[in-house]
Design an enzyme around this catalytic site. Structure first.
Site, PDB file in Angstrom:
ATOM      1  N   ASP A  67       0.795  -1.316  -0.119  1.00  0.00           N
ATOM      2  CA  ASP A  67       0.195  -0.067   0.138  1.00  0.00           C
ATOM      3  C   ASP A  67       0.815   1.185   0.066  1.00  0.00           C
ATOM      4  O   ASP A  67       2.035   1.160   0.314  1.00  0.00           O
ATOM      5  CB  ASP A  67      -0.999  -0.055   1.137  1.00  0.00           C
ATOM      6  CG  ASP A  67      -0.189  -0.526   2.551  1.00  0.00           C
ATOM      7  OD1 ASP A  67       0.914  -0.434   2.479  1.00  0.00           O
ATOM      8  OD2 ASP A  67      -0.937  -0.936   3.450  1.00  0.00           O
ATOM      9  N   HIS A 137      -6.866  -4.855  10.161  1.00  0.00           N
ATOM     10  CA  HIS A 137      -6.626  -4.577   8.806  1.00  0.00           C
ATOM     11  C   HIS A 137      -5.207  -5.472   8.253  1.00  0.00           C
ATOM     12  O   HIS A 137      -4.348  -5.718   9.006  1.00  0.00           O
ATOM     13  CB  HIS A 137      -6.552  -3.315   8.453  1.00  0.00           C
ATOM     14  CG  HIS A 137      -5.361  -2.486   8.919  1.00  0.00           C
ATOM     15  ND1 HIS A 137      -5.315  -1.131   8.997  1.00  0.00           N
ATOM     16  CD2 HIS A 137      -4.154  -2.910   9.000  1.00  0.00           C
ATOM     17  CE1 HIS A 137      -4.143  -0.471   9.507  1.00  0.00           C
ATOM     18  NE2 HIS A 137      -3.465  -1.754   9.240  1.00  0.00           N
TER      19      HIS A 137
HETATM   20  P1  PGA Z   1       2.819  -1.974  12.785  1.00  0.00           P
HETATM   21  O1  PGA Z   1       1.290  -1.876  11.814  1.00  0.00           O
HETATM   22  O2  PGA Z   1       3.518  -2.905  12.308  1.00  0.00           O
HETATM   23  O3  PGA Z   1       3.146  -0.500  12.929  1.00  0.00           O
HETATM   24  O4  PGA Z   1       1.871  -2.448  14.051  1.00  0.00           O
HETATM   25  C1  PGA Z   1       0.780  -3.000  11.387  1.00  0.00           C
HETATM   26  C2  PGA Z   1      -0.187  -2.708  10.270  1.00  0.00           C
HETATM   27  O5  PGA Z   1      -1.251  -1.752  10.379  1.00  0.00           O
HETATM   28  O6  PGA Z   1      -0.413  -3.435   9.304  1.00  0.00           O
END
Ligand code: PGA
Length: 240
Positions: A67, A137
């Site tokens: 993304d 997500h």
């Molecule tokens: P993070 O985010 O690795 O910063 O915890 C995970 C995500 O939002 O997919």
């Protein structure tokens, strides 16, 4: 789904890196799907270390990131382009022409279609790395009424914007939308490595791995994939 419980973040990062090094050892032209966020930083560091020891070569590999924010310049320090350059691409020998990120500046329909076509032209993703958001997500596929199939533009959940505000000057500065691979795009990957660490991820990991499969917890769909490796630390796995 195979769940590998590790003692800590370092072991999680090392084990995930070992799978990717193994993949590139048997096929140096592999296609890697990559993630941003705090979770995979240790994995990237392990891969950089392996590259520096000459234990792995990225010169033939192809990458697709999950993304990118919309309407943010690639050169902006908060873009995922910058994240990948600083944390990984700029420190290994991957060819810039072989790395792909969704285009957050192009007209949405065109950017989404182009990304799907590029993944298909590369004959799909061999290993997709995923983190999991606090709301379940994967990529920026937020909890919703259904599972989005293809690369699409998404309005970011308030929870996601708040979680990511730590990287920006203020909550207002966090983009409101992003472009993300769809759930279908992710599910076509031949192997998925789901990473989760820390006590803060324990409850959402329990819901994703043990609760109902529902678009309200996008990561729960992974239970319908036949080749998922969940590599998690002790804290994240405490409620499984
Ligand atoms: P993070 O985010 O690795 O910063 O915890 C995970 C995500 O939002 O997919």
């Amino acid at each position: 789904m195979r769940v590998i419980c590790c003692n800590d973040y370092e072991e999680m990062s090392r084990k995930a890196a070992a799978v990717i090094v193994g993949q590139l050892t048997v096929n140096c032209g592999s296609v890697l799907g990559l993630a941003t966020g705090s979770t995979p930083i240790g994995l990237y560091q392990e891969l950089i270390d392996a590259y520096n020891r000459r234990a792995v070569d990225f010169s033939e590999c192809v990458t697709f990131n999950l993304d990118e924010y919309r309407e943010i310049e690639p050169s902006d320090r908060n873009s995922y382009h910058s994240f990948m350059e600083n944390n990984f691409f700029g420190r290994i020998n991957v060819r810039p022409g072989n790395t792909h990120m969704p285009d957050g500046l192009a007209p949405a329909d065109e950017a989404c279609a182009r990304y799907e076509e590029a993944i298909e032209r590369a004959r799909g993703i061999d290993i997709q790395v995923l983190g999991i958001g606090n709301n379940g997500h994967i990529g920026f596929n937020e909890p919703a009424a259904d599972f989005p199939v293809k690369t699409h533009v998404v309005e970011l959940a308030e929870e996601t914007r708040k979680a990511n505000a730590r990287f920006f000057s203020s909550l207002d500065a966090v983009p409101k939308s992003a472009i993300t691979m769809g759930i279908g795009t992710i599910m076509k990957s031949r192997l998925i490595i789901l990473l989760a660490n820390g006590a803060g991820k324990a409850e959402i990991l329990r819901r994703a791995l043990c609760g109902p499969v529902t678009p309200e917890v996008p990561a729960s769909i992974l239970r319908f994939h036949n080749n998922v490796l969940a590599v998690v630390d002790r804290e994240a796995s405490s409620l499984l």
